[in-house]
Scaffold this motif. Structure first.
Motif, short mmCIF file in Angstrom:
data_model
loop_
_atom_site.label_atom_id
_atom_site.label_comp_id
_atom_site.label_asym_id
_atom_site.label_seq_id
_atom_site.Cartn_x
_atom_site.Cartn_y
_atom_site.Cartn_z
N VAL A 106 0.59 -1.23 -0.09
CA VAL A 106 0.08 -0.04 0.06
C VAL A 106 0.83 1.19 0.09
N ALA A 107 2.03 1.35 0.72
CA ALA A 107 2.74 2.54 0.87
C ALA A 107 3.60 2.63 -0.51
N ILE A 108 4.05 1.63 -1.32
CA ILE A 108 4.56 1.74 -2.77
C ILE A 108 3.40 2.45 -3.54
N SER A 109 1.83 2.07 -3.26
CA SER A 109 0.97 2.54 -4.27
C SER A 109 0.76 3.93 -4.00
N PHE A 110 1.26 4.31 -3.15
CA PHE A 110 1.10 6.02 -2.91
C PHE A 110 2.12 6.79 -3.83
N MET A 111 2.61 6.20 -4.61
CA MET A 111 3.55 6.83 -5.61
C MET A 111 2.44 7.16 -6.79
N ALA A 112 1.24 6.51 -6.90
CA ALA A 112 0.15 6.73 -7.99
C ALA A 112 -0.08 8.49 -8.00
N PRO A 113 -0.32 9.09 -6.86
CA PRO A 113 -0.87 10.47 -6.75
C PRO A 113 0.34 11.24 -7.51
N LEU A 114 1.52 10.92 -7.42
CA LEU A 114 2.63 11.74 -7.84
C LEU A 114 2.72 11.48 -9.21
N VAL A 115 2.81 10.27 -9.75
CA VAL A 115 2.62 10.18 -11.14
C VAL A 115 1.25 10.87 -11.93
N SER A 134 8.54 20.01 -7.73
CA SER A 134 9.33 19.64 -6.59
C SER A 134 8.83 18.86 -5.62
N ALA A 135 7.49 18.94 -5.48
CA ALA A 135 6.98 17.96 -4.58
C ALA A 135 6.97 16.15 -5.12
N VAL A 136 6.54 16.36 -6.36
CA VAL A 136 6.62 15.15 -7.07
C VAL A 136 8.12 14.67 -6.77
N ILE A 137 9.25 15.49 -7.31
CA ILE A 137 10.58 14.74 -7.18
C ILE A 137 10.74 14.06 -5.72
N VAL A 138 10.58 15.05 -4.80
CA VAL A 138 10.73 14.68 -3.20
C VAL A 138 9.80 13.39 -2.93
#
Length: 303
Positions: A106-115, A134-138
């Motif tokens: 689930v934690a890894i799935s949190f990259m979806a909103p960044l993508v 910048s927030a996406v990169i961080v």
């Protein structure tokens, strides 16, 4: 293009956020069912029943309101391809729940909103400025902390989970696009219909007859999936993607609690740190979106 009454142009962010949080609670039930069932059945069979039994809550929503006319959509091809992408994301995600601890997946799935934030520029026409980039990169840095590749954590499960997150982000883009012209119930119905058909095709080669207990879990999983899908779809129709998506992070809380209670899983320190970075990045995107919206009439500046 003119907007329908279901258009994302009529934003109600407060209700959209509430529905997104509610969807994470319902989806956590689905995650637990999937993790348990995938120990005994193929991921494709589990995915089939998730879609098939999701019709239980979806059909009454249409019948009770007498709204079968909502199924007349502008472009059925858009719903078809949305189902292709979402079905792939679902299968990858279910495989990740089987291959690794629930909270890690689930934690890894949190990259979806960044993508999704990155994809919202070319596909949704949303304006993303230096602060949100910048927030996406961080945030992606936080994903690296979670997977911890230097410590041998870059496993098959991690790769599958990342693939599921990317596919999920693309699916979110299509949901936002479809919300501009079609009713949320139609979006959920056609996804449920197409994904059931897609996953039914290979069942003849992968079928295992469920036990009585597992039939109950399969029904619960499907009902939870149908309700959660509707809540999430409705949420994306009520507010911009960048506003709604960060609240998906509430899912980590439910995944951690259920993973600990049911399977005795303990959240690893690097997962906690990485998830905190990813969540902070998402919340900063939310802050910039809110600030931009308030200042827009005077300044017209991107976030």
């Amino acid at each position: 293009m003119p907007f329908s009454p279901y258009s994302a142009g009529r934003d109600r962010p407060g209700l959209g956020i509430l529905l997104m949080v509610a969807s994470t609670v319902v989806f956590s039930i689905l995650w637990c069912c999937v993790k348990d069932l995938s120990e005994r059945y193929s991921v494709v069979e589990v995915s089939f029943f998730r879609s098939f039994f999701a019709m239980i809550p979806v059909a009454p929503m249409l019948l009770g309101r007498g709204r079968w006319r909502l199924l007349r959509v502008r472009r059925i091809s858009g719903h078809f391809w949305r189902a292709v992408i979402s079905t792939g994301s679902m299968i990858f995600g279910f495989a990740a729940y089987h291959l690794m601890p629930l909270s890690d997946a689930v934690a890894i799935s949190f990259m979806a909103p960044l993508v999704l934030t990155a994809l919202s520029v070319p596909f949704l026409g949303e304006r993303v400025g230096i602060h949100r980039w910048s927030a996406v990169i961080v945030g992606f840095g936080g994903v690296l902390v979670i997977v911890n590749p230097g410590a041998g954590m870059l496993t098959v499960g991690v790769g599958v989970a990342i693939g599921a997150a990317v596919a999920s982000a693309v699916a979110m883009v299509t949901i936002r696009q479809l919300n501009r012209t079609d009713a949320p119930l139609a979006i959920v119905f056609y996804f449920t219909l197409f994904s059931t058909l897609f996953t039914a095709l290979p069942l003849a080669f992968l079928w295992t007859t469920p036990s009585a207990r597992d039939w109950a879990l399969l029904v619960l999983m499907g009902v939870a999936g149908g309700i959660g899908q509707y809540l999430m779809t409705r949420a994306f129709g009520l507010a911009p993607a960048a506003v709604i998506s960060p609240f998906n992070y509430a899912g980590l809380l439910w995944a951690t609690v259920f993973g600990w209670i049911i399977w005795g899983e303990v959240l690893k320190p690097q997962v906690l740190v990485g998830a905190a970075i990813v969540i902070a990045s998402g919340l900063y995107i939310l802050y910039r979106e809110t600030r931009k919206t308030r200042a827009l009439p005077a300044t017209r500046q991107p976030g």
